[in-house]
Design an enzyme around this catalytic site. Structure first.
Site, PDB file in Angstrom:
ATOM      1  N   ASN A 102       1.199  -5.745 -57.447  1.00 23.30           N
ATOM      2  CA  ASN A 102       0.775  -7.137 -57.110  1.00 23.30           C
ATOM      3  C   ASN A 102      -0.619  -6.766 -56.313  1.00 23.30           C
ATOM      4  O   ASN A 102      -0.565  -6.694 -55.140  1.00 23.30           O
ATOM      5  CB  ASN A 102       1.829  -7.634 -56.528  1.00 23.30           C
ATOM      6  CG  ASN A 102       1.444  -9.273 -56.252  1.00 23.30           C
ATOM      7  OD1 ASN A 102       0.081  -9.612 -56.261  1.00 23.30           O
ATOM      8  ND2 ASN A 102       2.238 -10.112 -55.614  1.00 23.30           N
TER       9      ASN A 102
ATOM     10  N   CYS B 118      -2.630 -15.789 -54.046  1.00 22.35           N
ATOM     11  CA  CYS B 118      -2.585 -15.012 -55.441  1.00 22.35           C
ATOM     12  C   CYS B 118      -2.899 -16.147 -56.591  1.00 22.35           C
ATOM     13  O   CYS B 118      -3.154 -15.568 -57.632  1.00 22.35           O
ATOM     14  CB  CYS B 118      -0.812 -14.502 -55.693  1.00 22.35           C
ATOM     15  SG  CYS B 118      -0.490 -13.377 -54.585  1.00 22.35           S
TER      16      CYS B 118
ATOM     17  N   HIS C 220      -0.550 -14.086 -63.115  1.00 24.73           N
ATOM     18  CA  HIS C 220      -0.723 -13.173 -61.776  1.00 24.73           C
ATOM     19  C   HIS C 220       0.268 -11.978 -62.032  1.00 24.73           C
ATOM     20  O   HIS C 220       1.600 -12.289 -62.273  1.00 24.73           O
ATOM     21  CB  HIS C 220      -0.490 -14.106 -60.761  1.00 24.73           C
ATOM     22  CG  HIS C 220      -0.242 -13.394 -59.404  1.00 24.73           C
ATOM     23  ND1 HIS C 220      -0.787 -12.263 -59.007  1.00 24.73           N
ATOM     24  CD2 HIS C 220       0.888 -13.441 -58.445  1.00 24.73           C
ATOM     25  CE1 HIS C 220      -0.060 -11.848 -57.871  1.00 24.73           C
ATOM     26  NE2 HIS C 220       0.574 -12.555 -57.437  1.00 24.73           N
TER      27      HIS C 220
END
Ligand code: UT7
Length: 333
Positions: free
Chosen positions: A288, A116, A258
């Site tokens: 996500n 990520c 993020h």
């Protein structure tokens, strides 16, 4: 301006998301969960999931093509393509396929994996190639199709992730530098918190010679540990990047983290005393999306007219590795 005399401008952005949508209510048919739980604990309402017909390379190329167009360039003018992903179509890499789909015949392309944090790590990598004068026009893509690797019977992870791609174009400049600072970190001591690990079986090829053959097991995560890590390290890394850029949090127009969890976004903003109006959030719609989440959120905010040329943005990626990093940049030429 840095010592090389070459700066960076981020001149274009684009994104692509699959059309199939899985709502929180849809998930209640797969696992013991509820819209209330998912929304209250994460801020997520829906996620876009790639069908078997769409590959990571196609999604990435769509986002990159848009970014190149918005930078008023053509694919043949691109020197380098960096594809940040943990979910390539091919373990040997998907970036060259993206290059071919784009028709970027003069570019070299490679994959970069930092989960990520991948987009921030790739942006900083692009900047090194530009600052050394090696390449002038670089496409940085963050893309992931984590739905391929989610255990759809594990409620602690399957409600979190979605698929997508986002891209930016970075160009060399001679009179200013819009990448004001960056900081990158990793800590392999906490590697076991979040994994998409290879699991192999011992296989004997001949006497006294064994190898391992297997596949990747679905994502496992210790959510609480990753949460604690994120709320501790993300404000710290942004403060360090701000210090390097000689800026205060007040100088920021936008915070783009993020998109892992709305509670993490809120906690980080609170620690940095950044008002919620300056925090970009789109995880309600996409969940996500790993390496895609920052460039996807960035592109949407630019298209919505929120982020304007000249705005100062702090971004931070964090996740498996563990890895984390931040960059402070100004949008536009
Ligand atoms: O992208 C990489 C970075 N990733 C992250 O930053 C993720 C960081 N972690 C998180 O965002 C949060 O830890 C989660 C959203 C993953 C979980 O939220 P939490 O508030 O930490 O929940 P928890 O894991 O402490 O679980 C609380 C309860 C548990 O039940 P008990 O033990 O209290 O009875 C879980 O079994 O919630 C239960 N639970 C669920 N219940 C309904 C866990 N998942 C679910 C679910 N639906 N989907």
């Amino acid at each position: 301006m840095n010592s090389s005399g070459i700066g960076i401008a981020i001149t274009g952005c684009g994104s692509a998301t699959p059309t199939q949508i899985m709502t929180n209510d849809d998930l209640t048919h797969l696992v013991d969960t509820s819209d209330e739980w998912i929304h209250a604990r994460t801020g997520i309402s829906r996620r876009h999931l790639a069908s078997s017909e769409i590959g990571l390379a196609e999604l990435s190329a769509q986002a990159a093509a848009e970014a190149i167009k918005r930078a008023q360039l053509t694919p043949s003018e691109i020197d380098l393509i960096i594809l940040a992903t943990s979910t390539p179509d091919d373990l040997f890499g998907s970036a060259a396929k993206v290059q071919s789909l784009l028709g970027a015949s003069n570019a070299v392309a490679f994959d970069l994996t930092a989960a990520c944090s991948g987009f921030v790590f790739a942006l900083v990598t692009a900047a090194q190639f530009i600052r050394t004068g090696v390449y002038q026009r670089v496409v940085v893509i963050g893309a992931d199709i984590l739905s391929r690797w989610v255990d759809w019977s594990d409620r602690s992870t399957c409600v979190l992730f979605g698929d997508g791609a986002g891209a930016v174009v970075c160009q060399g400049t001679s009179d200013h530098d819009n990448l004001l600072s960056f900081e990158l970190y990793s800590d392999g001591e906490q590697h076991d918190c979040l994994n998409l690990s290879y699991q192999g079986q011992k296989k004997s090829l001949k006497d006294n010679l064994t190898i391992s053959q297997g596949t990747y097991e679905p994502i496992t995560m210790n959510g609480r540990d990753v949460y604690r890590f994120a709320v501790a390290k993300v404000p710290e890394v942004i403060e360090k990047a701000l210090f390097r850029a000689n800026l205060n949090a007040d100088d920021l127009d936008w915070l783009i983290l993020h998109q892992a969890n709305q509670r993490i976004l809120d906690a980080v903003a609170q620690r940095l005393k950044i008002p919620s109006e300056k925090v970009i959030s789109n995880l309600g719609e996409y969940g996500n999306t790993s390496a895609a989440s920052i460039p996807l959120a960035f592109d949407e905010a630019v298209r919505e007219g929120k982020i304007k040329t000249g705005d100062v943005i702090a971004t931070s990626g964090f996740g498996a590795g563990l890895t984390w990093g931040a960059a402070i940049f100004v949008w536009g030429i």
